[in-house]
Design a protein around this motif. Sequence first.
Motif, PDB file in Angstrom:
ATOM      1  N   LEU A 525       0.820  -1.216   0.000  1.00  0.00           N
ATOM      2  CA  LEU A 525       0.000   0.000   0.000  1.00  0.00           C
ATOM      3  C   LEU A 525       0.856   1.268   0.000  1.00  0.00           C
ATOM      4  N   GLY A 526       2.170   1.086   0.188  1.00  0.00           N
ATOM      5  CA  GLY A 526       3.071   2.233   0.174  1.00  0.00           C
ATOM      6  C   GLY A 526       3.341   2.829   1.535  1.00  0.00           C
ATOM      7  N   TYR A 527       2.986   2.111   2.618  1.00  0.00           N
ATOM      8  CA  TYR A 527       3.301   2.605   3.952  1.00  0.00           C
ATOM      9  C   TYR A 527       4.792   2.386   4.184  1.00  0.00           C
ATOM     10  N   GLU A 528       5.539   3.467   4.370  1.00  0.00           N
ATOM     11  CA  GLU A 528       7.000   3.391   4.414  1.00  0.00           C
ATOM     12  C   GLU A 528       7.534   3.671   5.811  1.00  0.00           C
ATOM     13  N   ASN A 529       8.279   2.703   6.342  1.00  0.00           N
ATOM     14  CA  ASN A 529       8.978   2.862   7.610  1.00  0.00           C
ATOM     15  C   ASN A 529       9.897   1.661   7.797  1.00  0.00           C
ATOM     16  N   GLY A 530      10.963   1.837   8.571  1.00  0.00           N
ATOM     17  CA  GLY A 530      11.863   0.729   8.831  1.00  0.00           C
ATOM     18  C   GLY A 530      11.186  -0.397   9.593  1.00  0.00           C
ATOM     19  N   ASN A 531      10.164  -0.056  10.393  1.00  0.00           N
ATOM     20  CA  ASN A 531       9.360  -1.059  11.094  1.00  0.00           C
ATOM     21  C   ASN A 531       7.903  -0.645  10.945  1.00  0.00           C
ATOM     22  N   GLU A 532       7.287  -1.120   9.886  1.00  0.00           N
ATOM     23  CA  GLU A 532       5.939  -0.675   9.540  1.00  0.00           C
ATOM     24  C   GLU A 532       4.942  -0.940  10.668  1.00  0.00           C
ATOM     25  N   ILE A 533       5.029  -2.118  11.280  1.00  0.00           N
ATOM     26  CA  ILE A 533       4.075  -2.485  12.325  1.00  0.00           C
ATOM     27  C   ILE A 533       4.187  -1.544  13.518  1.00  0.00           C
ATOM     28  N   MET A 534       5.413  -1.332  13.995  1.00  0.00           N
ATOM     29  CA  MET A 534       5.598  -0.474  15.166  1.00  0.00           C
ATOM     30  C   MET A 534       5.259   0.974  14.843  1.00  0.00           C
ATOM     31  N   SER A 535       5.637   1.427  13.665  1.00  0.00           N
ATOM     32  CA  SER A 535       5.318   2.803  13.269  1.00  0.00           C
ATOM     33  C   SER A 535       3.811   3.039  13.302  1.00  0.00           C
ATOM     34  N   PHE A 536       3.061   2.127  12.710  1.00  0.00           N
ATOM     35  CA  PHE A 536       1.613   2.298  12.678  1.00  0.00           C
ATOM     36  C   PHE A 536       1.007   2.177  14.074  1.00  0.00           C
ATOM     37  N   SER A 537       1.457   1.167  14.829  1.00  0.00           N
ATOM     38  CA  SER A 537       0.855   0.904  16.135  1.00  0.00           C
ATOM     39  C   SER A 537       1.125   2.001  17.156  1.00  0.00           C
ATOM     40  N   THR A 538       2.149   2.830  16.928  1.00  0.00           N
ATOM     41  CA  THR A 538       2.463   3.908  17.869  1.00  0.00           C
ATOM     42  C   THR A 538       1.899   5.261  17.421  1.00  0.00           C
ATOM     43  N   LEU A 539       1.124   5.294  16.361  1.00  0.00           N
ATOM     44  CA  LEU A 539       0.440   6.542  16.001  1.00  0.00           C
ATOM     45  C   LEU A 539      -0.554   6.943  17.090  1.00  0.00           C
ATOM     46  N   SER A 540      -0.835   5.999  17.986  1.00  0.00           N
ATOM     47  CA  SER A 540      -1.792   6.243  19.069  1.00  0.00           C
ATOM     48  C   SER A 540      -1.117   6.376  20.430  1.00  0.00           C
ATOM     49  N   LEU A 541       0.222   6.432  20.463  1.00  0.00           N
ATOM     50  CA  LEU A 541       0.943   6.428  21.739  1.00  0.00           C
ATOM     51  C   LEU A 541       1.165   7.855  22.233  1.00  0.00           C
ATOM     52  N   PRO A 542       0.452   8.288  23.260  1.00  0.00           N
ATOM     53  CA  PRO A 542       0.471   9.699  23.649  1.00  0.00           C
ATOM     54  C   PRO A 542       1.656  10.116  24.516  1.00  0.00           C
ATOM     55  N   VAL A 543       2.708   9.302  24.560  1.00  0.00           N
ATOM     56  CA  VAL A 543       3.933   9.710  25.248  1.00  0.00           C
ATOM     57  C   VAL A 543       5.124   9.691  24.305  1.00  0.00           C
ATOM     58  N   SER A 544       4.849   9.507  23.010  1.00  0.00           N
ATOM     59  CA  SER A 544       5.905   9.466  21.997  1.00  0.00           C
ATOM     60  C   SER A 544       5.819  10.722  21.149  1.00  0.00           C
ATOM     61  N   PRO A 545       6.948  11.423  20.967  1.00  0.00           N
ATOM     62  CA  PRO A 545       6.914  12.694  20.223  1.00  0.00           C
ATOM     63  C   PRO A 545       6.408  12.501  18.798  1.00  0.00           C
ATOM     64  N   ALA A 546       5.723  13.492  18.259  1.00  0.00           N
ATOM     65  CA  ALA A 546       5.391  14.723  18.944  1.00  0.00           C
ATOM     66  C   ALA A 546       3.875  14.932  18.918  1.00  0.00           C
ATOM     67  N   ILE A 547       3.179  14.232  18.012  1.00  0.00           N
ATOM     68  CA  ILE A 547       1.724  14.377  17.903  1.00  0.00           C
ATOM     69  C   ILE A 547       1.118  13.004  17.628  1.00  0.00           C
ATOM     70  N   LYS A 548       0.243  12.575  18.509  1.00  0.00           N
ATOM     71  CA  LYS A 548      -0.386  11.255  18.388  1.00  0.00           C
ATOM     72  C   LYS A 548      -1.885  11.387  18.672  1.00  0.00           C
ATOM     73  N   VAL A 549      -2.613  10.270  18.522  1.00  0.00           N
ATOM     74  CA  VAL A 549      -4.069  10.322  18.630  1.00  0.00           C
ATOM     75  C   VAL A 549      -4.559   9.255  19.612  1.00  0.00           C
ATOM     76  N   THR A 550      -5.366   9.680  20.572  1.00  0.00           N
ATOM     77  CA  THR A 550      -6.083   8.742  21.432  1.00  0.00           C
ATOM     78  C   THR A 550      -7.572   8.864  21.114  1.00  0.00           C
ATOM     79  N   ASP A 551      -8.401   8.141  21.849  1.00  0.00           N
ATOM     80  CA  ASP A 551      -9.844   8.255  21.637  1.00  0.00           C
ATOM     81  C   ASP A 551     -10.372   9.618  22.060  1.00  0.00           C
ATOM     82  N   LYS A 552      -9.522  10.424  22.747  1.00  0.00           N
ATOM     83  CA  LYS A 552      -9.939  11.758  23.190  1.00  0.00           C
ATOM     84  C   LYS A 552      -9.563  12.842  22.180  1.00  0.00           C
ATOM     85  N   GLY A 553      -8.676  12.515  21.215  1.00  0.00           N
ATOM     86  CA  GLY A 553      -8.318  13.512  20.220  1.00  0.00           C
ATOM     87  C   GLY A 553      -6.854  13.455  19.815  1.00  0.00           C
ATOM     88  N   MET A 554      -6.459  14.485  19.047  1.00  0.00           N
ATOM     89  CA  MET A 554      -5.102  14.602  18.503  1.00  0.00           C
ATOM     90  C   MET A 554      -4.265  15.421  19.481  1.00  0.00           C
TER      91      MET A 554
END
Length: 579
Positions: A525-554
């Motif tokens: 699909l063209g998702y580019e990262n050295g670790n695609e799984i971890m990159s995607f799974s941490t888009l929701s991690l609100p302690v990792s710099p610098a902007i992430k998303v939880t169920d409460k917002g961005m």
Amino acid sequence: MKTDLLIKNAWVYQTPTRNFAKKNVAVTQGKFYYISSVDMEHLNANETIEAEGQYMIPGFIDIHLHIESSMTTPAIFSETALGYGVTTVVADAHEMGNVFGLEGLKHFMAAETKMDIFHAIPSSVPSTTVDLETTGGVIALEEVRELLKDPRVICLGEAMNFKGIAYDKDSLIRQIIDLCQKERPTMPLEGHIPKIYDQELADFLMSGISSDHTHQFPEYLLEKIQAGLFIQFQDKSITPENMAVIRDNQLFDFACFITDDIMVDDFLEGHLNKNVEKAIACGLPVEEAIYMTTYTPARRMSLLDRGMIAPGKVADFMFVSDLESLTIEQVYKSGEKVFTKGQPFHYPEKIETFPESYYQTVDCQKLTFDDLTLNVETKKERVRCNVIQKQVVGTFTERITKELTVKEGALDWQAAGLAQLIVMERYGINGNIARALMDDPLTGIGAIGTTWAHDHHNVMLMGNDPESILVAQHALLEMQGGYVVVNQGKIVATCPLPIGGILSQAPIEELGQALKGVRQAMKDLGYENGNEIMSFSTLSLPVSPAIKVTDKGMMDTKSQTFYPLVFPEDGVLKHETTN
């Protein structure tokens, strides 16, 4: 005297001098007894091994990892990791805690394993606060107090809430730290400290936290160690530049190697042994790499009964035929052989039993096309939006600004080359749905979905095609969790994780191949990262710099404040977070 095992003529690793010497080794009652160059025939061993030409090194010790990152359970993890020379781990089961709370931790800790598994108190359940993210469980003071009574618990797991730790003495995390210091004054307090330096670092360390395992950079590494931090190098921080700082300054007692998160498809190829190999390839002398994976981590966790080949220590060791490639021939745990090179992955005879309710945990609404329309109240034809831009290396993200056309009262996000990122609360608590936009994360047309969303593990969806997003979300609900990739409206890869949406008890080869399929489908699909799984799974991690998303917002993860999707002076997105 009679002994259980006699090993003759091995090149035995000498921990104090960090070199090898030809020795004979006697083992009895699961411990090393006598190590010497003299003949030991008088010991009358039950079994004798001729180890001529073999290097004998202590079992590897991984003091910071999340077994759940391998998406399997402790019993299956143990059988697999032993084959890579890992004989002791300190597990921080905060993923299990975020889904099931203390009850889930107890189920996890009850597993019977050949490997020695010690435990960290999950300090970050949730990783921030209940006001910033919704989790299935919470580990607060009462739960911590109970865990402190368990002798298998030997440290406080990674404390991540920078603002709460450094600047709010009344925060839950500071209360947890204070309780640990009162009840266990010498217990290590582990930290998660990305991109924090100078006075801010001092503010953080005043809490008593004394380690960091996040992404390390050579220009700051010495500063962190001189500030009293014990550094735990995970894969992405094992670079020639970082290893040069350790080597040139002789800092082998102030750092070790850990895995943190090993995805199950990578687990098929190796574990902590791969990080040791990488460190050697990056210029660290092999003897020092062994030291930093055996004795140094053992001392950090006060595991003083292991980490070296010496009388009275636990007889955890391996035979290695080639040091540079770290070719493991056999592994022994407490003097018993548990692995021989070439043997297939072994499925344990006894695995954990979980309650039936653990298989029905994804409880959220089924999305429709209307839910994917980003209606905005504005008088303008174009509005400015906050947009997430991911990096192709690591898990950091940045906030950028994009100007979008408003078409028939809705943001024309597809025409702008953006993708929607959606996080849905899935524990049946509040029904929150948060929406964000990402800058061109896919080159193909499709969507990715998972319940393995750090660390709250709500449903997370990302896609540039509404139909594909719906297909992904509906599949996740039907599977009750896991990963799914949809290409042009059709499911092309799945990895079911039916236990809490984060674990499976499928054979490790089967589970690993499923995740490999997901990873390849993401690449397609063209998702580019050295670790695609971890990159995607941490888009929701609100302690990792610098902007992430939880169920409460961005969220701005440093200030712990939320960004609106649309700039307020330009308009208001209807249902910024719905509940």
